[in-house]
Write a protein that holds these residues in place. Sequence first.
Motif, short mmCIF file in Angstrom:
data_model
loop_
_atom_site.label_atom_id
_atom_site.label_comp_id
_atom_site.label_asym_id
_atom_site.label_seq_id
_atom_site.Cartn_x
_atom_site.Cartn_y
_atom_site.Cartn_z
N THR A 12 -44.95 35.13 -49.65
CA THR A 12 -46.29 34.24 -49.90
C THR A 12 -46.94 34.06 -48.36
OG1 THR A 12 -45.06 32.08 -49.96
CG2 THR A 12 -45.54 33.36 -51.99
N ASN A 13 -46.33 34.86 -47.55
CA ASN A 13 -46.77 34.46 -46.17
C ASN A 13 -48.22 35.20 -46.07
OD1 ASN A 13 -47.23 34.19 -43.24
ND2 ASN A 13 -45.11 33.61 -43.31
N MET A 59 -50.51 36.70 -48.94
CA MET A 59 -51.52 35.57 -49.56
C MET A 59 -52.92 36.05 -49.56
SD MET A 59 -52.06 31.84 -47.94
CE MET A 59 -53.79 31.71 -47.41
N LEU A 60 -53.35 36.91 -48.54
CA LEU A 60 -54.55 37.39 -48.35
C LEU A 60 -55.00 38.40 -49.28
CD1 LEU A 60 -55.09 37.36 -44.48
CD2 LEU A 60 -56.08 35.80 -46.04
N GLY A 68 -53.55 42.53 -44.41
CA GLY A 68 -54.43 41.46 -44.67
C GLY A 68 -55.50 42.32 -45.24
N ASN A 69 -56.78 41.66 -45.18
CA ASN A 69 -58.04 42.00 -45.69
C ASN A 69 -58.49 43.60 -45.11
OD1 ASN A 69 -58.62 38.79 -45.89
ND2 ASN A 69 -58.16 39.92 -47.54
N VAL A 70 -57.89 44.55 -45.18
CA VAL A 70 -58.17 45.94 -44.85
C VAL A 70 -58.34 46.97 -45.86
CG1 VAL A 70 -58.27 45.63 -42.27
CG2 VAL A 70 -56.43 46.35 -43.50
N MET A 111 -58.11 38.93 -41.62
CA MET A 111 -58.86 37.86 -42.56
C MET A 111 -60.34 38.06 -42.64
SD MET A 111 -57.67 33.97 -43.34
CE MET A 111 -59.14 32.99 -42.92
N ASP A 112 -60.93 37.98 -44.18
CA ASP A 112 -62.25 38.31 -44.01
C ASP A 112 -62.92 37.03 -44.55
OD1 ASP A 112 -62.25 37.81 -47.02
OD2 ASP A 112 -62.13 39.88 -47.54
N ASP A 113 -64.30 36.96 -44.52
CA ASP A 113 -65.12 35.81 -44.88
C ASP A 113 -64.88 35.01 -46.20
OD1 ASP A 113 -66.34 37.61 -45.91
OD2 ASP A 113 -68.32 37.63 -44.55
#
Lengths: 179, 435
Positions: A83-84, A88-89, B252-254, B327-329
């Motif tokens: 959940t890191n 999480m994102l 992440g957000n990619v 990280m996105d908006d």
Amino acid sequence: MTVLSEHILEEIRDLPSKFPQPRSAVMPALDLAQEELGHLTPEAMTEVAHELQLDPGYVEGVATFYTLFHLAPTGKHRFYVCTNLSCMLRGADDVVARLKSEIGVHEPGEVSKDGLFSYEEVECLGACEYAPMCRVDHAYHYDLTPDSIARLVAERRNGGSAVAAPKKARAPRKRKADA
Amino acid sequence: MPELRGTVGGPVVTEWFGTQDLYKLDVYKQKGGYAALRKAMVDMKPVDITNEVKTSGLRGRGGAGFATGTKWGFINRDMPGPKYVVVNADESEPGTSKDRYIIENSPHMVLEGIMIAAYAVGANQAWVYIRGEYDEPYRMLTEAIAEARAAGYLGPKPMGIDFPLDIRLYRGHGAYICGEETALLESLEGKRAQPRSRPPFPAVKGAWGRPTLLNNVETLATVPWIVNHGGSEYAKRGTEKSPGTRLMSVSGNVKKPGVYEVELGQTFRHVIMELGGGPPDGRNVKVFWPGGSSAPVLPESMLDTHTDMEALAAARSMGGSGGVIVMDDSHCIIRAAHRLLKFYAHESCGKCTPCRVGGDWAVRTYERILANEGSQVELDILQRVSDALQNGRCLCGLGDSAGWVIDSTIRHFRSEYEDHALRHECNVGAVTALA
């Protein structure tokens, strides 16, 4: 009568000679104990300490430091869900929520009523390009969605032959009651 | 094996990646594997190997970025008694998966690098400390070691040279702190993993009290290429002070998360927008962690920051472990910082008071803010905790890292903190409405 079986104790006695100094054997020894019993009981840690000629308190101190040692009973299939941040994102919280409802538990570490499942929310497992992900039964599972984690649960609940039994399954749980 | 996500056929470390069955010894040899070990042991003196690594300018890829050749030079090769190479394969920095990528693609390249390093510093035994959750990499290294033993690369006379070599594996048990080299040594010795005071440094008194070279997986995996092609060839890539390439795990957000081999000096815009494919459609990059969660954040306006360590230092961040988290908006910076502080609080080994206590203080403070119970008091507490964690008040970098998360997110997103703490509003909602 010991809680750990004789062949495990024998394996533990053989461990220290594999390291430059015997103390390094403590974690591999705890591994063996946990594999047999499912989790580390005070009796098991005392027996490990005895075989390695260490103080039981010392062994417990090591066991409590590391998250992969479990001092309370766990499910037969333990889900370690990352959940890191990277997970999480990409929706790890939804995956955890679905997992909890599928196995019918409210919090990490709680064992499902049938004894089959428990889960932990864990820190980064180093497979971030496949986020969200989890580890269960000594394997990683990638690109999780609420539906795919539900499938992982169902496969195990149905005991399908496609799912490898976890190593510790070979250890009879009732041993604790025998002791 | 799952679908590979990252660079194959890249300039240095990933040159042979993508080759079918590269993990097998015969395939690795066909590509040219173990030629570097032969060259190192047969044609070179140990000091020449170390000098070649110095010439390359290679810097440690675990996080600290220390000059690898210099580190090798710290070991007194002529000192009698056992010496060790210890490999840090305890990859646990959030957002970092490159060492796993390397081991799963080419375990023999890691072993070859270890053997060359061991010969250079005069160590007959190497220990790979691999995190316990890495089942597949552990299995692959176990098989590769067996193959290398059967082929004689490990054993009494590798390459016909009278220099016995052995590599053993040691599994970690879930403790981020073991990425810190002295904590790793404590753990390897069967103790709670709490960092040691330095000096003595591991080069003098490391594993089991003996001189020890500690290197990261990627660092050692780069060594065979350097020996094959020469240090100056490696140094032609990258920038003057940060030569070469490194593997960056983009997550992440990619659209295309993956482990990419990047020539140092490229911009994060290239890494995130081109290699990583940029954020999902309709979204913008809000912030990124350029080197694992411990590297101070950089906002979207700093996407043109270069990836070399000097450029990152000038931007008040660091290259760290090469883990680029985007990280996105649509996400809230307070929630992200809260999640990371929970991580640092959980992973504190408890040895130093600021870290043991500070992490939990920060987590509780973030939770009050997120529950709309914040005020100026909470902002002041966060700043004080952040200060108390930094600047050498803790024995190792874990405390600093926790402090940097607080400090850098406040520095770049002060208005978002104030919206949350003082006005009990989350401005991400506003952004979402605009999108």
